[in-house]
Design an enzyme around this catalytic site. Structure first.
Site, PDB file in Angstrom:
ATOM      1  CE  LYS A  70      -4.279   1.141   0.010  1.00  0.00           C
ATOM      2  NZ  LYS A  70      -5.417   0.591  -0.489  1.00  0.00           N
ATOM      3  CG  ASP A  81      -7.274   3.659  -1.234  1.00  0.00           C
ATOM      4  OD1 ASP A  81      -7.750   2.497  -0.913  1.00  0.00           O
ATOM      5  OD2 ASP A  81      -7.254   4.493  -0.225  1.00  0.00           O
TER       6      ASP A  81
HETATM    7  P1  NDP Z   1     -12.647   7.990  -3.457  1.00  0.00           P
HETATM    8  O1  NDP Z   1     -11.689   9.260  -3.027  1.00  0.00           O
HETATM    9  O2  NDP Z   1     -13.199   7.881  -4.649  1.00  0.00           O
HETATM   10  O3  NDP Z   1     -14.109   8.469  -2.220  1.00  0.00           O
HETATM   11  C1  NDP Z   1     -13.744   8.576  -0.990  1.00  0.00           C
HETATM   12  C2  NDP Z   1     -15.272   9.073  -0.365  1.00  0.00           C
HETATM   13  O4  NDP Z   1     -15.043   9.006   1.036  1.00  0.00           O
HETATM   14  C3  NDP Z   1     -15.406  10.322  -0.719  1.00  0.00           C
HETATM   15  O5  NDP Z   1     -16.921  10.555  -0.759  1.00  0.00           O
HETATM   16  C4  NDP Z   1     -14.961  11.241   0.356  1.00  0.00           C
HETATM   17  O6  NDP Z   1     -15.399  12.335   0.747  1.00  0.00           O
HETATM   18  C5  NDP Z   1     -15.274  10.264   1.617  1.00  0.00           C
HETATM   19  N1  NDP Z   1     -14.283  10.325   2.862  1.00  0.00           N
HETATM   20  C6  NDP Z   1     -12.923  10.512   2.512  1.00  0.00           C
HETATM   21  N2  NDP Z   1     -12.292  10.601   3.500  1.00  0.00           N
HETATM   22  C7  NDP Z   1     -13.352  10.825   4.593  1.00  0.00           C
HETATM   23  C8  NDP Z   1     -13.410  10.980   5.944  1.00  0.00           C
HETATM   24  N3  NDP Z   1     -12.316  11.205   6.642  1.00  0.00           N
HETATM   25  N4  NDP Z   1     -14.686  11.374   6.620  1.00  0.00           N
HETATM   26  C9  NDP Z   1     -15.694  10.893   5.769  1.00  0.00           C
HETATM   27  N5  NDP Z   1     -15.743  10.743   4.478  1.00  0.00           N
HETATM   28  C10 NDP Z   1     -14.599  10.645   3.849  1.00  0.00           C
HETATM   29  O7  NDP Z   1     -12.071   6.664  -2.671  1.00  0.00           O
HETATM   30  P2  NDP Z   1     -12.657   5.335  -2.840  1.00  0.00           P
HETATM   31  O8  NDP Z   1     -13.949   5.172  -3.138  1.00  0.00           O
HETATM   32  O9  NDP Z   1     -11.591   4.737  -3.597  1.00  0.00           O
HETATM   33  O10 NDP Z   1     -12.241   4.586  -1.319  1.00  0.00           O
HETATM   34  C11 NDP Z   1     -13.477   4.716  -0.403  1.00  0.00           C
HETATM   35  C12 NDP Z   1     -12.823   3.572   0.559  1.00  0.00           C
HETATM   36  O11 NDP Z   1     -12.814   2.236  -0.185  1.00  0.00           O
HETATM   37  C13 NDP Z   1     -11.507   3.555   1.275  1.00  0.00           C
HETATM   38  O12 NDP Z   1     -11.406   3.007   2.703  1.00  0.00           O
HETATM   39  C14 NDP Z   1     -10.605   2.620   0.403  1.00  0.00           C
HETATM   40  O13 NDP Z   1      -9.414   2.242   0.923  1.00  0.00           O
HETATM   41  C15 NDP Z   1     -11.660   1.514   0.005  1.00  0.00           C
HETATM   42  N6  NDP Z   1     -11.353   0.896  -0.997  1.00  0.00           N
HETATM   43  C16 NDP Z   1     -11.261   1.372  -2.262  1.00  0.00           C
HETATM   44  C17 NDP Z   1     -10.939   0.386  -3.568  1.00  0.00           C
HETATM   45  C18 NDP Z   1     -11.011   0.924  -4.911  1.00  0.00           C
HETATM   46  O14 NDP Z   1     -10.905   0.158  -5.800  1.00  0.00           O
HETATM   47  N7  NDP Z   1     -11.196   2.353  -4.940  1.00  0.00           N
HETATM   48  C19 NDP Z   1     -10.695  -1.028  -3.242  1.00  0.00           C
HETATM   49  C20 NDP Z   1     -10.915  -1.461  -1.922  1.00  0.00           C
HETATM   50  C21 NDP Z   1     -11.088  -0.694  -0.938  1.00  0.00           C
HETATM   51  P3  NDP Z   1     -14.815  13.708   0.136  1.00  0.00           P
HETATM   52  O15 NDP Z   1     -14.897  13.776  -1.399  1.00  0.00           O
HETATM   53  O16 NDP Z   1     -15.419  14.832   1.000  1.00  0.00           O
HETATM   54  O17 NDP Z   1     -13.299  13.668   0.637  1.00  0.00           O
END
Ligand code: NDP
Length: 445
Positions: free
Chosen positions: A126, A166
């Protein structure tokens, strides 16, 4: 917990006292591995757990870049190459101001087991940076990504370490990172996944984590005599995982009534209109509050944790780590939640997880539930090696097969080693057994 696992955990806590997220992830894993450790006394002689919790390599580097005002800014870059026993390191890059070594190590440790569960030959890693993409211009994002790759390139490669996206890293960032890798090395190789479709990407990679989450949650519901049909669903986040989880669970007959971002959440009793969310988040890159301004009847509330006060049958946390604490879990339980599927990594605290399990809520832990993203990343690597592109349906079918396979593995491991229906133990044990086998066979390395 077994004496050996306890000893390893105590040592880990002493050595990493400043890394709470890493200790949290390790505590859950080591606690649930007790039945396996008890059956394999040879692991202690081989120092297996001692090696397993220690990353093979941690790379920490300076990322200088120039902002639009011509000022030099500096961020920290990380790549943790955690475990390569079953394949090249594989795992995403996160760009978020909260990123530090503790967060990258917890994500790496979980990634090792997640990748093992997919059944594909990928080790765990990671990385990321404390760079905050919010409010940055397109050119600033590009200059940051180019600088980040100018150091990272020497540590990665299609057969050694293959990063992906991510939080904060989507198709645009992967493009800038890939362009710089190619420019420095001269290699057109599958060194990153999540690439664009015209330059080596896989169909269905964008959808994979969210779709995979729903395939696994559906399998879990059906194994327990239920289905997603007619269920009210709350999905936190509105990024890559959340958007495609919403799409698939809706196709399966669920109704998503709320989504969020890090500022607040929107509630739409008629069901969230995903085309509006995609326009706001994927196209315009704006805040979720815009949804309530565009859709009559929808309500926006400031503060993201309030989303868990909305009554629902299925909760899909898809934002970030520790977004559901014990109080939120208890509210969800009081409001009748039947199933939780973790789309984000470690979105439930240890106390919240325990509360769900004690209340008999079906609980699909992240390393099983969100493994679809990395699984399709591994399929992207296969297509790159073959110089072929598969159709959307072919990739989606393979994804579905992988997610159903993961559910069977965690279900069987829960029954064999722990308690039937304890998918947290099931996922940790099933993922660990394969890695442990490979580590034992390869000697003390
Ligand atoms: P994105 O950046 O596309 O989206 C993240 C989302 O979560 C946004 O809506 C963001 O809001 C919100 N967010 C981020 N930080 C916070 C916080 N501290 N409090 C509240 N909301 C928050 O990321 P992903 O969708 O790719 O990833 C989301 C989760 O899924 C993570 O935990 C990641 O590790 C996990 N994941 C992702 C994978 C992937 O293929 N993308 C695979 C497996 C797991 P804002 O826009 O306001 O920041």
């Amino acid at each position: 917990m077994s004496d050996y696992a306890q000893k390893v955990l105590e040592g880990l806590k002493q050595r990493n006292a400043d890394q709470p997220e890493f200790i949290q992830a390790a505590t859950e894993i080591l606690t649930t591995l007790k039945p396996v450790i008890d059956r394999h006394p040879e692991y202690e002689d081989a120092g297996l757990l001692d090696r397993y919790v220690e990353p093979e390599r941690v790379v920490l580097f300076r990322v200088p870049w120039i902002d639009d005002q011509g000022k030099v800014r500096v961020n920290r870059g990380y790549r943790v190459q955690f475990n390569s026993a079953i394949g090249p390191y594989k795992g995403g890059l996160r760009l978020h101001p909260s990123v530090n070594l503790s967060i990258i190590k917890f994500l790496g440790l979980e990634q090792v087991l997640k990748n093992s569960l997919t059944g594909l030959p990928i080790g765990g890693g990671k990385g990321g940076s404390d760079f905050d993409p919010k409010g940055k211009s397109n050119n600033e994002i590009m200059r940051f990504c180019q600088s980040f790759m100018t150091e990272l390139f020497r540590h990665i490669g299609q057969d050694t370490d293959v990063p992906a996206g991510d939080i904060g890293v989507g198709g645009r960032e992967i493009g800038y990172l890939y362009g710089q890798y190619k420019r420095i090395t001269g290699l057109y190789e599958g060194v990153l996944t999540g690439k664009g479709l015209t330059w080596g990407g896989s169909l269905a990679r964008k959808e994979a984590t969210g779709f995979g989450l729903c395939y696994l949650v559906e399998a879990m519901l059906r194994a327990n005599g239920q289905s997603p049909e007619g269920k009210t669903v709350v999905v936190s986040g509105s990024g890559n995982v959340a958007i495609y989880a919403n799409q698939k669970i809706t196709e399966m007959g669920g109704k998503v009534v709320a989504m969020s971002d890090s500022n607040g959440y929107v509630y739409d009793k008629d069901g969230i209109k995903l085309d509006v969310i995609k326009q706001i988040k994927e196209v315009e890159r704006k805040r979720i509050r815009e949804y309530a301004e565009r859709v009559p009847g929808a309500v926006y509330t400031e503060g993201c944790s309030g989303i868990w006060t909305i009554p629902c049958d299925i909760a899909l946390p898809c934002a970030t780590q520790n977004e559901i604490n014990e109080a939120s879990a208890k509210t969800l339980i009081k409001n009748g939640v039947k199933a939780v599927g973790e789309g984000a990594n470690m979105p439930s605290t240890l106390e919240a997880t325990a509360a769900f399990q004690q209340a008999g809520v079906l609980f699909a832990p992240a390393k099983a539930a969100n493994a679809g993203g990395v699984a399709v990343s591994a399929l992207e690597m296969s297509q790159n090696s073959q110089r072929l592109s598969w159709t959307f349906d072919e990739v989606d079918q393979r994804l579905k097969g992988i997610m159903l396979g993961i559910f069977s593995k965690i279900d069987e491991a829960a029954s064999e080693y722990a308690t039937p229906g304890d998918y947290v133990s099931g996922a940790n044990i099933a993922g660990f057994l394969k890695v442990a086998d490979a580590m034992m066979a390869q000697g003390a390395v």
